[in-house]
Design a protein around this motif. Structure first.
Motif, short mmCIF file in Angstrom:
data_model
loop_
_atom_site.label_atom_id
_atom_site.label_comp_id
_atom_site.label_asym_id
_atom_site.label_seq_id
_atom_site.Cartn_x
_atom_site.Cartn_y
_atom_site.Cartn_z
N LEU A 1 -42.19 68.66 65.73
CA LEU A 1 -42.44 67.30 65.23
C LEU A 1 -43.84 66.89 65.63
N ARG A 2 -44.41 65.96 64.88
CA ARG A 2 -45.71 65.41 65.25
C ARG A 2 -45.61 63.89 65.29
N LEU A 3 -46.09 63.34 66.38
CA LEU A 3 -46.18 61.90 66.54
C LEU A 3 -47.62 61.47 66.36
N SER A 4 -47.81 60.28 65.80
CA SER A 4 -49.15 59.72 65.62
C SER A 4 -49.19 58.32 66.19
N CYS A 5 -50.35 57.93 66.65
CA CYS A 5 -50.52 56.59 67.19
C CYS A 5 -51.95 56.13 66.92
N LYS A 6 -52.07 55.09 66.14
CA LYS A 6 -53.39 54.56 65.79
C LYS A 6 -53.69 53.34 66.64
N ALA A 7 -54.86 53.34 67.22
CA ALA A 7 -55.33 52.21 68.03
C ALA A 7 -56.33 51.40 67.24
N THR A 8 -56.18 50.09 67.28
CA THR A 8 -57.14 49.19 66.64
C THR A 8 -57.59 48.14 67.65
N GLY A 9 -58.81 47.68 67.48
CA GLY A 9 -59.32 46.60 68.32
C GLY A 9 -60.20 47.02 69.48
N TYR A 10 -60.45 48.33 69.62
CA TYR A 10 -61.31 48.75 70.72
C TYR A 10 -62.76 48.32 70.47
N THR A 11 -63.41 47.89 71.57
CA THR A 11 -64.83 47.55 71.51
C THR A 11 -65.67 48.53 72.29
N HIS A 12 -65.05 49.57 72.82
CA HIS A 12 -65.78 50.63 73.51
C HIS A 12 -65.10 51.95 73.19
N ASP A 13 -65.72 53.06 73.58
CA ASP A 13 -65.17 54.38 73.23
C ASP A 13 -64.91 55.25 74.45
N ARG A 14 -64.62 54.62 75.58
CA ARG A 14 -64.31 55.39 76.79
C ARG A 14 -62.92 55.00 77.28
N TYR A 15 -61.94 55.30 76.46
CA TYR A 15 -60.58 54.94 76.82
C TYR A 15 -59.71 56.18 76.89
N SER B 1 -53.98 65.49 70.85
CA SER B 1 -55.32 65.51 70.28
C SER B 1 -55.71 64.10 69.87
N LEU B 2 -57.01 63.91 69.72
CA LEU B 2 -57.52 62.58 69.40
C LEU B 2 -58.56 62.69 68.31
N ASP B 3 -58.35 61.95 67.25
CA ASP B 3 -59.35 61.83 66.19
C ASP B 3 -60.13 60.56 66.49
N ASN B 4 -61.32 60.73 67.05
CA ASN B 4 -62.11 59.56 67.48
C ASN B 4 -62.53 58.69 66.29
N ALA B 5 -62.78 59.32 65.17
CA ALA B 5 -63.21 58.55 64.00
C ALA B 5 -62.10 57.62 63.52
N LYS B 6 -60.86 58.05 63.71
CA LYS B 6 -59.72 57.26 63.26
C LYS B 6 -59.04 56.51 64.40
N ASN B 7 -59.53 56.72 65.64
CA ASN B 7 -58.89 56.11 66.81
C ASN B 7 -57.39 56.41 66.82
N THR B 8 -57.06 57.63 66.49
CA THR B 8 -55.67 58.02 66.38
C THR B 8 -55.38 59.22 67.28
N VAL B 9 -54.33 59.11 68.06
CA VAL B 9 -53.91 60.20 68.93
C VAL B 9 -52.65 60.82 68.34
N TYR B 10 -52.57 62.12 68.47
CA TYR B 10 -51.44 62.88 67.94
C TYR B 10 -50.75 63.64 69.07
N LEU B 11 -49.47 63.83 68.93
CA LEU B 11 -48.74 64.70 69.83
C LEU B 11 -47.97 65.70 68.98
N GLN B 12 -48.46 66.93 68.96
CA GLN B 12 -47.77 67.99 68.25
C GLN B 12 -46.78 68.63 69.20
N MET B 13 -45.52 68.58 68.83
CA MET B 13 -44.46 69.10 69.69
C MET B 13 -43.83 70.31 69.01
#
Length: 125
Positions: free
Chosen positions: A18-32, A70-82
């Motif tokens: 399975l793959r989980l996705s999580c998109k983050a919105t609202g960040y004002t910096h890129d060191r998270y 994994s993290l797609d920085n351009a999309k601010n989206t983290v994935y968990l491939q299980m």
């Protein structure tokens, strides 16, 4: 205000993926940092995997070699491939993120202050 939106999850047989996705919105910096946690009824929420925006990762021993974060920085989206899922992996999975600057993706829940709503993963034997 940072918000998280999860997707994915579901039911699979043991050995499946399975793959989980999580998109983050609202960040004002890129060191998270972002991470995935899981929880079953009656037990504490446990860290599964974490990632920093430079790609640094951290995994719980129980999932090493089977799960990949994994993290797609351009999309601010983290994935968990299980993969090679086991019945013991069944749980509610939560995406988490740090609001402030973070340099190491720890797996303790106190290190994260933003949480997704959770998505259920079921694994049948």
């Amino acid at each position: 205000q940072v918000q998280l939106a999860e997707s994915g999850g579901g039911s699979v047989q043991a050995g499946g993926s399975l793959r989980l996705s999580c998109k983050a919105t609202g960040y004002t910096h890129d060191r998270y940092c972002m991470g995935w946690f899981r929880q079953v009824p009656g037990k504490d929420r446990e860290g599964v995997a974490g990632i920093y925006t430079d790609g640094k990762t951290n995994y719980a021993d129980s999932v090493k070699g089977r799960f990949t974060i994994s993290l797609d920085n351009a999309k601010n989206t983290v994935y968990l491939q299980m993969t090679s899922l086991e019945p013991e992996d069944a749980a509610m999975y939560y995406c988490a993120a740090t609001r402030d600057v973070c340099y190491y993706p720890a797996l303790g829940k106190r290190g994260y202050d933003i949480w997704g709503q959770g998505t259920q993963v079921s694994v049948s034997s």
